[in-house]
Design a protein around this motif. Sequence first.
Motif, short mmCIF file in Angstrom:
data_model
loop_
_atom_site.label_atom_id
_atom_site.label_comp_id
_atom_site.label_asym_id
_atom_site.label_seq_id
_atom_site.Cartn_x
_atom_site.Cartn_y
_atom_site.Cartn_z
N THR A 104 0.85 -1.18 0.00
CA THR A 104 0.00 0.00 0.00
C THR A 104 0.89 1.24 0.00
OG1 THR A 104 -1.90 1.07 1.07
CG2 THR A 104 -0.17 0.24 2.51
N ASP A 138 -4.12 3.77 5.54
CA ASP A 138 -3.94 2.87 4.41
C ASP A 138 -3.12 1.65 4.81
OD1 ASP A 138 -5.00 4.55 2.05
OD2 ASP A 138 -3.63 5.93 3.04
N PRO A 142 -4.76 -1.56 7.79
CA PRO A 142 -5.53 -2.71 7.33
C PRO A 142 -4.66 -3.79 6.69
CG PRO A 142 -6.62 -0.67 6.71
CD PRO A 142 -5.27 -0.29 7.22
N GLY A 148 -3.59 -2.74 -1.30
CA GLY A 148 -4.59 -2.05 -0.51
C GLY A 148 -4.57 -0.57 -0.79
N THR A 197 -7.90 -4.20 -3.21
CA THR A 197 -8.83 -3.98 -2.10
C THR A 197 -9.06 -2.50 -1.86
OG1 THR A 197 -8.05 -6.00 -1.01
CG2 THR A 197 -9.28 -4.43 0.33
N TYR A 253 -11.04 0.38 0.64
CA TYR A 253 -11.40 0.50 2.05
C TYR A 253 -12.74 1.20 2.26
CZ TYR A 253 -6.39 -0.42 2.75
OH TYR A 253 -5.12 -0.94 2.74
N CYS A 254 -13.35 1.64 1.17
CA CYS A 254 -14.60 2.40 1.28
C CYS A 254 -15.45 2.15 0.04
CB CYS A 254 -14.28 3.88 1.41
SG CYS A 254 -15.73 4.95 1.49
N ALA A 292 -12.82 -3.86 1.88
CA ALA A 292 -12.50 -4.10 3.29
C ALA A 292 -13.16 -3.01 4.13
CB ALA A 292 -11.00 -4.12 3.50
N ALA A 293 -14.48 -3.05 4.19
CA ALA A 293 -15.27 -2.09 4.97
C ALA A 293 -16.37 -2.84 5.69
CB ALA A 293 -15.87 -1.01 4.08
N ALA A 295 -14.20 -4.86 7.55
CA ALA A 295 -12.99 -4.07 7.78
C ALA A 295 -11.87 -4.95 8.32
CB ALA A 295 -13.29 -2.94 8.76
N TRP A 296 -10.64 -4.64 7.90
CA TRP A 296 -9.47 -5.38 8.37
C TRP A 296 -8.94 -4.67 9.61
CZ3 TRP A 296 -6.57 -5.96 3.02
CH2 TRP A 296 -7.37 -6.74 2.18
N ALA A 321 -11.27 5.90 7.46
CA ALA A 321 -12.03 4.65 7.62
C ALA A 321 -11.68 3.95 8.92
CB ALA A 321 -11.76 3.73 6.43
#
Length: 408
Positions: free
Chosen positions: A7, A13, A16, A103, A124, A126-127, A201-202, A222-223, A316
Amino acid sequence: MRVLLSTIGSRGDVQPVVALAVRLRDLGEEVRVCAPPDFRDWIGGLGIPFTPLGPELRSTGKADPAAAPPSPERRRRMVETSIADQFETLSAAAEGCDVIVAGGYLVVAARSVAERTGIRYVFTAYCPVALPSPHHAPPPLPMRGDAPVDGTAGNRALWEQDARRWNDTFGAALDSHRASIGLAPVGDVRGHMFTDRPWLAADPVLGPWPEPGDPDVVQTGAWILPDERPLSAELEAFLDAGEPPVYFGFGSIRAPHDLGRTMVETARALGRRAVVLRGWAGLAPLDDEPDCLSIGEVNQQALFRRVAAVVHHGGAGTTTAAARAGAPQVVIPQHFDQHYWARRVDDLGAGTAHAPGAPTTGSLTEALGRTLRPEVAARARSLAGAVRTDGADVAARLLVAVDSRSPS
């Protein structure tokens, strides 16, 4: 199975990706992480092999958020430098790996590296709002210098414009490097990065994908990285010395000018004590009065259970941590997906969405005052029980299951 997780960005960022790395390691898989060098000590301290990717980012937290954006030529050079570094760093780190998990939204070269080495690739987000859908408009991506979304256009047209901006920003640099390793040019940079089946991932309650049952988006939850660190003795003493304080923090992003002063003045206007996270922006209270405490890196999972409210930027990770803790929230969004999280907190009745940008003492006092109402606190506590904590485990087991079905 050997997994490379990568990432580019701030703590929101990176954490996760680290959560997934830890869970994969617990399942007996080999992992390594590529991320900005700011996180070398933290990730290395967890016993995870780490490769630095790109320049340090911490200094960006102290940059003036009102400063003019970079010129088109400087932005072009930044993109070219970033993509060149990604190809070089990820190619070396991916040696011997079976899959690359990217990510976030800036690891533009990851799929090309996976393609060149013949391994799997997973993107992936996150949102939800970061993924194309007719149910929402695309968020602006700061590195591209996007203008605010034109609310008069339909969402489909806005996503088409967004795809063109991805191509205009990253296409030439990406295709140049792909050609150098024998790969064909990419006609759709965003689609190439996101793939036909991106992961999300949310949390499905906080950030549901707007098309339930859509087979093209894999929502894992989420992670979340479990945090067992104790709170400092100083913070414990402060918490025990009075009523639950209000937490103020902007994490590792740029903060509006004089935000620390505004935060403390707001708490005092409402007769509340304050805990102020310094973060990368170096936020600090006005003075050394005993009603305020300035802190560094902290276990949010432990702290948020003991505060009256959480005032933050709308990342997030922070939004999810506050929701899990049952803490009412005031979200002051600055860019990208933070506007979405602010709206979700408000829509769910678990807090207040402040207007974007720099708050005043008056505006923040009004927002926090509404958030501290008993009915909002009750809704936040109710929401806490619905937030899932198994997202990283779901993602890890999905990776392992897919790998076990792959031919040897």
